[in-house]
Motif scaffolding. Sequence first.
Motif, PDB file in Angstrom:
ATOM      1  N   GLN A   4      -4.658   9.989  -0.117  1.00  0.00           N
ATOM      2  CA  GLN A   4      -3.475   9.687   0.688  1.00  0.00           C
ATOM      3  C   GLN A   4      -3.668   8.411   1.513  1.00  0.00           C
ATOM      4  O   GLN A   4      -2.731   7.638   1.690  1.00  0.00           O
ATOM      5  CB  GLN A   4      -3.121  10.861   1.608  1.00  0.00           C
ATOM      6  CG  GLN A   4      -1.756  10.694   2.259  1.00  0.00           C
ATOM      7  CD  GLN A   4      -0.634  10.537   1.245  1.00  0.00           C
ATOM      8  OE1 GLN A   4      -0.480  11.356   0.339  1.00  0.00           O
ATOM      9  NE2 GLN A   4       0.166   9.492   1.377  1.00  0.00           N
ATOM     10  N   GLU A   5      -4.870   8.173   2.000  1.00  0.00           N
ATOM     11  CA  GLU A   5      -5.126   6.953   2.766  1.00  0.00           C
ATOM     12  C   GLU A   5      -4.897   5.711   1.904  1.00  0.00           C
ATOM     13  O   GLU A   5      -4.361   4.715   2.379  1.00  0.00           O
ATOM     14  CB  GLU A   5      -6.547   6.957   3.322  1.00  0.00           C
ATOM     15  CG  GLU A   5      -6.757   7.951   4.437  1.00  0.00           C
ATOM     16  CD  GLU A   5      -8.202   8.057   4.859  1.00  0.00           C
ATOM     17  OE1 GLU A   5      -8.440   8.162   6.076  1.00  0.00           O
ATOM     18  OE2 GLU A   5      -9.097   8.042   3.989  1.00  0.00           O
ATOM     19  N   LEU A   9      -1.478   2.638   1.997  1.00  0.00           N
ATOM     20  CA  LEU A   9      -1.635   1.189   2.108  1.00  0.00           C
ATOM     21  C   LEU A   9      -0.513   0.426   1.405  1.00  0.00           C
ATOM     22  O   LEU A   9      -0.384  -0.785   1.572  1.00  0.00           O
ATOM     23  CB  LEU A   9      -2.984   0.753   1.532  1.00  0.00           C
ATOM     24  CG  LEU A   9      -4.212   1.287   2.264  1.00  0.00           C
ATOM     25  CD1 LEU A   9      -5.473   0.948   1.476  1.00  0.00           C
ATOM     26  CD2 LEU A   9      -4.273   0.735   3.680  1.00  0.00           C
ATOM     27  N   TYR A  10       0.281   1.133   0.620  1.00  0.00           N
ATOM     28  CA  TYR A  10       1.342   0.512  -0.160  1.00  0.00           C
ATOM     29  C   TYR A  10       2.709   0.883   0.376  1.00  0.00           C
ATOM     30  O   TYR A  10       2.888   1.926   0.996  1.00  0.00           O
ATOM     31  CB  TYR A  10       1.229   0.928  -1.639  1.00  0.00           C
ATOM     32  CG  TYR A  10       0.010   0.346  -2.286  1.00  0.00           C
ATOM     33  CD1 TYR A  10       0.037  -0.927  -2.835  1.00  0.00           C
ATOM     34  CD2 TYR A  10      -1.188   1.037  -2.303  1.00  0.00           C
ATOM     35  CE1 TYR A  10      -1.092  -1.489  -3.402  1.00  0.00           C
ATOM     36  CE2 TYR A  10      -2.324   0.485  -2.873  1.00  0.00           C
ATOM     37  CZ  TYR A  10      -2.269  -0.777  -3.411  1.00  0.00           C
ATOM     38  OH  TYR A  10      -3.385  -1.335  -3.953  1.00  0.00           O
ATOM     39  N   CYS A  47       3.566   4.045 -10.389  1.00  0.00           N
ATOM     40  CA  CYS A  47       3.668   5.328  -9.703  1.00  0.00           C
ATOM     41  C   CYS A  47       2.350   5.625  -8.978  1.00  0.00           C
ATOM     42  O   CYS A  47       1.364   4.904  -9.127  1.00  0.00           O
ATOM     43  CB  CYS A  47       4.000   6.444 -10.696  1.00  0.00           C
ATOM     44  SG  CYS A  47       2.710   6.794 -11.908  1.00  0.00           S
ATOM     45  N   GLU A  48       2.329   6.693  -8.196  1.00  0.00           N
ATOM     46  CA  GLU A  48       1.134   7.046  -7.433  1.00  0.00           C
ATOM     47  C   GLU A  48      -0.083   7.221  -8.332  1.00  0.00           C
ATOM     48  O   GLU A  48      -1.174   6.735  -8.024  1.00  0.00           O
ATOM     49  CB  GLU A  48       1.374   8.320  -6.630  1.00  0.00           C
ATOM     50  CG  GLU A  48       2.369   8.145  -5.508  1.00  0.00           C
ATOM     51  CD  GLU A  48       2.605   9.421  -4.722  1.00  0.00           C
ATOM     52  OE1 GLU A  48       2.002  10.478  -5.053  1.00  0.00           O
ATOM     53  OE2 GLU A  48       3.396   9.374  -3.769  1.00  0.00           O
ATOM     54  N   GLU A  49       0.090   7.916  -9.436  1.00  0.00           N
ATOM     55  CA  GLU A  49      -1.012   8.157 -10.375  1.00  0.00           C
ATOM     56  C   GLU A  49      -1.610   6.831 -10.864  1.00  0.00           C
ATOM     57  O   GLU A  49      -2.823   6.658 -10.893  1.00  0.00           O
ATOM     58  CB  GLU A  49      -0.506   8.981 -11.564  1.00  0.00           C
ATOM     59  CG  GLU A  49      -1.518   9.210 -12.653  1.00  0.00           C
ATOM     60  CD  GLU A  49      -0.925   9.913 -13.863  1.00  0.00           C
ATOM     61  OE1 GLU A  49      -1.543   9.816 -14.933  1.00  0.00           O
ATOM     62  OE2 GLU A  49       0.138  10.549 -13.755  1.00  0.00           O
ATOM     63  N   CYS A  50      -0.756   5.904 -11.219  1.00  0.00           N
ATOM     64  CA  CYS A  50      -1.224   4.614 -11.730  1.00  0.00           C
ATOM     65  C   CYS A  50      -1.875   3.775 -10.636  1.00  0.00           C
ATOM     66  O   CYS A  50      -2.880   3.110 -10.883  1.00  0.00           O
ATOM     67  CB  CYS A  50      -0.079   3.852 -12.380  1.00  0.00           C
ATOM     68  SG  CYS A  50       0.410   4.593 -13.958  1.00  0.00           S
ATOM     69  N   GLU A  70     -11.748  -3.776  -1.279  1.00  0.00           N
ATOM     70  CA  GLU A  70     -10.931  -3.231  -0.207  1.00  0.00           C
ATOM     71  C   GLU A  70      -9.641  -2.741  -0.851  1.00  0.00           C
ATOM     72  O   GLU A  70      -8.927  -3.530  -1.472  1.00  0.00           O
ATOM     73  CB  GLU A  70     -10.621  -4.299   0.830  1.00  0.00           C
ATOM     74  CG  GLU A  70      -9.828  -3.783   1.999  1.00  0.00           C
ATOM     75  CD  GLU A  70      -9.581  -4.857   3.044  1.00  0.00           C
ATOM     76  OE1 GLU A  70      -8.544  -4.752   3.709  1.00  0.00           O
ATOM     77  OE2 GLU A  70     -10.372  -5.787   3.166  1.00  0.00           O
ATOM     78  N   PRO A  71      -9.334  -1.459  -0.733  1.00  0.00           N
ATOM     79  CA  PRO A  71      -8.124  -0.932  -1.366  1.00  0.00           C
ATOM     80  C   PRO A  71      -6.859  -1.518  -0.731  1.00  0.00           C
ATOM     81  O   PRO A  71      -6.890  -2.017   0.388  1.00  0.00           O
ATOM     82  CB  PRO A  71      -8.212   0.575  -1.122  1.00  0.00           C
ATOM     83  CG  PRO A  71      -9.114   0.742   0.025  1.00  0.00           C
ATOM     84  CD  PRO A  71     -10.049  -0.434   0.008  1.00  0.00           C
ATOM     85  N   GLY A  72      -5.782  -1.455  -1.499  1.00  0.00           N
ATOM     86  CA  GLY A  72      -4.497  -1.891  -0.988  1.00  0.00           C
ATOM     87  C   GLY A  72      -4.075  -3.271  -1.428  1.00  0.00           C
ATOM     88  O   GLY A  72      -3.091  -3.809  -0.938  1.00  0.00           O
TER      89      GLY A  72
END
Length: 80
Positions: A4-5, A9-10, A47-50, A70-72
Amino acid sequence: MDRQEILDLYEWQPGVCFRHPAKGTVATAVVGTIHPREAGERDVHACEECVLTMEDIRREEAGRSGGGYEPGHLGEVLQE
């Protein structure tokens, strides 16, 4: 970071995932831009999965190359 974190970020909006168009309209994030010859500029939605799958791939590639992660930042070039 947990799932979820990373998703937080998106910016999410209704759209059609580039990998799962059969899902129809779902929550998507813009993960890139393409420039088709005759259509100008178009955003690529995932989508979230991708998004989570693509983040996993980026993290693994950064680990193998010794680069930072770094994610996001899907759609941006990884810095080495």
